[in-house]
Design an enzyme around this catalytic site. Structure first.
Site, PDB file in Angstrom:
ATOM      1  N   ASP A  43       0.849  -1.193   0.000  1.00 14.14           N
ATOM      2  CA  ASP A  43       0.000   0.000   0.000  1.00 14.14           C
ATOM      3  C   ASP A  43       0.889   1.248   0.000  1.00 14.14           C
ATOM      4  O   ASP A  43       1.657   1.472   0.936  1.00 14.14           O
ATOM      5  CB  ASP A  43      -0.900   0.011   1.241  1.00 14.14           C
ATOM      6  CG  ASP A  43      -1.850   1.189   1.206  1.00 14.14           C
ATOM      7  OD1 ASP A  43      -2.885   1.072   0.529  1.00 14.14           O
ATOM      8  OD2 ASP A  43      -1.547   2.222   1.830  1.00 14.14           O
ATOM      9  N   TYR A  48       3.441   9.976   0.688  1.00 12.47           N
ATOM     10  CA  TYR A  48       4.359   9.354   1.647  1.00 12.47           C
ATOM     11  C   TYR A  48       5.821   9.667   1.297  1.00 12.47           C
ATOM     12  O   TYR A  48       6.717   9.440   2.103  1.00 12.47           O
ATOM     13  CB  TYR A  48       4.160   7.833   1.724  1.00 12.47           C
ATOM     14  CG  TYR A  48       2.767   7.383   2.128  1.00 12.47           C
ATOM     15  CD1 TYR A  48       1.878   8.254   2.755  1.00 12.47           C
ATOM     16  CD2 TYR A  48       2.337   6.084   1.894  1.00 12.47           C
ATOM     17  CE1 TYR A  48       0.600   7.842   3.113  1.00 12.47           C
ATOM     18  CE2 TYR A  48       1.063   5.655   2.256  1.00 12.47           C
ATOM     19  CZ  TYR A  48       0.203   6.546   2.862  1.00 12.47           C
ATOM     20  OH  TYR A  48      -1.059   6.119   3.218  1.00 12.47           O
ATOM     21  N   LYS A  77      -2.260   6.342  -4.136  1.00 15.82           N
ATOM     22  CA  LYS A  77      -3.336   7.294  -3.833  1.00 15.82           C
ATOM     23  C   LYS A  77      -3.060   8.668  -4.449  1.00 15.82           C
ATOM     24  O   LYS A  77      -1.920   9.137  -4.427  1.00 15.82           O
ATOM     25  CB  LYS A  77      -3.495   7.441  -2.311  1.00 15.82           C
ATOM     26  CG  LYS A  77      -3.580   6.099  -1.598  1.00 15.82           C
ATOM     27  CD  LYS A  77      -3.841   6.208  -0.122  1.00 15.82           C
ATOM     28  CE  LYS A  77      -3.655   4.849   0.547  1.00 15.82           C
ATOM     29  NZ  LYS A  77      -2.266   4.570   0.936  1.00 15.82           N
ATOM     30  N   HIS A 110      -7.181  10.015  -2.037  1.00 19.23           N
ATOM     31  CA  HIS A 110      -6.609   9.855  -0.693  1.00 19.23           C
ATOM     32  C   HIS A 110      -7.511  10.432   0.408  1.00 19.23           C
ATOM     33  O   HIS A 110      -7.661   9.843   1.468  1.00 19.23           O
ATOM     34  CB  HIS A 110      -5.227  10.521  -0.651  1.00 19.23           C
ATOM     35  CG  HIS A 110      -4.323   9.968   0.394  1.00 19.23           C
ATOM     36  ND1 HIS A 110      -2.961   9.861   0.237  1.00 19.23           N
ATOM     37  CD2 HIS A 110      -4.580   9.475   1.619  1.00 19.23           C
ATOM     38  CE1 HIS A 110      -2.437   9.338   1.323  1.00 19.23           C
ATOM     39  NE2 HIS A 110      -3.395   9.098   2.182  1.00 19.23           N
TER      40      HIS A 110
END
Ligand code: A2P
Length: 318
Positions: A43, A48, A77, A110
């Protein structure tokens, strides 16, 4: 490993590796070890900040024949500053380039939040724009085009309430397959789960272990310690396993996907092994009573002064 079937027969591994908070210089080794241990579901997300490093590891594993692309389930996302019709596909293409892939298995919106283009994370409320049916329609139609172009196989959302899912279902040509939300015994979200299941939508649970490694800006001064919960530790003793494994087995046994994050080899192995743990009906029922509607990720970082969002409007009071 438990797999869940999507409406078209595709299968998603029930337990995946979370990569939020996995630092650069560390995340690559964690993904490498996870693949070697047998993880097949990773994931990811653009925000990130670690997709390039993950991509290097995926490319190496695929080139060396350690795994086949069809065996992998890769989620990413769309960040909120690309929540615009003209920005969504370029953002997806950037993620594909970073991950070294031709296609994603799943691409999620997201957050039901819109940030002004070009701003990574809002510092003031006026850098946020309202999330409306029109903004959702525009972004979703662009993502549907991305499916038509073969850039991703499935679409979904993250942090959507049942109310916002309903709004999306009313306008979607390609239905969302997954809603990724915070899920653990302190935030069981039973109504959302029932609604999603009735609609053929799977829930993926983030922060299944309580996300103790969030930075201070994402934390409250005092938080309940999920991994140290007396009932969870007692069931771990009964089962002869670790508390984290109880939390992950509970998530899988109630029909949700779970994505624990770890960068530690022993804990990566421990978490994957939780997929084989079977809790008794009584243990499941006891854990069911731990619900206290507690969000570790409250979303208060969107509720800046002057922002169109409040914590209440974000979750629609659910
Ligand atoms: P680490 O990466 O050092 O293993 P969440 O998945 O809820 O976001 O939680 C992630 C946090 O839980 C990280 O601090 C991670 O640390 C820790 N963690 C991951 N697996 C385990 C485990 N099996 N037991 C205890 N802590 C764990």
């Amino acid at each position: 490993m438990k797999y869940y079937s999507l409406s078209n027969g595709d299968q998603i591994p029930g337990l995946g590796l979370g990569t939020w908070k996995s630092a650069p210089q560390v995340v690559g080794e964690a993904v490498k070890q996870a693949l070697a241990l047998g993880y097949r579901h990773i994931d990811c997300a653009a925000i990130y900040g670690n997709e390039t490093e993950i991509g290097q590891v995926l490319t190496e594993a695929l080139n060396q024949g350690q795994v086949q692309r069809e065996e992998l389930w890769i989620t990413s996302k769309l960040w909120s500053n690309a929540h615009h019709p003209e920005a969504a596909i370029p953002a997806l293409k950037k993620t594909l380039q970073d991950l070294g892939l031709d296609y994603l298995d799943l691409y999620l919106i997201h957050w039901p939040v819109v940030i002004q283009p070009g701003i990574p994370f809002p510092q003031t409320g006026d850098q946020l724009l309202p999330f409306t049916e029109d903004s959702l329609r525009g972004t979703w139609q662009a993502l549907e085009d991305a499916v038509d172009q073969g850039l991703c196989r499935h679409l979904g959302v993250s942090n959507f309430s049942a109310k916002k899912l309903e709004m999306l279902l009313a306008l979607a040509r390609i239905r969302p397959k997954i809603n990724q939300v915070e899920l653990h015994p302190y935030l069981q979200q039973r109504k959302l789960l029932a609604f999603a299941q009735a609609q053929g939508i799977l829930l993926t649970g983030y922060s299944p272990l309580g996300s103790g490694d969030r930075s201070a800006s994402f934390k409250q001064a005092v938080e309940p310690q999920l991994l140290a919960d007396p009932l969870i530790t007692e069931i771990a003793t009964q089962q002869g396993c670790r508390p984290a494994q109880v939390l992950l087995a509970w998530a899988l046994q109630r029909g949700t996907i779970t994505i624990p994050k770890s960068t530690n080899p022993e804990r990566l192995q421990e978490n994957l092994a939780a997929a084989d743990l079977v809790l008794t009906d009584s243990q499941m029922a006891q854990i069911g009573k731990l619900d206290r509607h507690y969000r570790y990720v409250s979303g208060d970082f969107w509720a800046l002064p002057g922002s169109p969002y409040t914590v209440l409007s974000l979750w629609d009071g659910e």
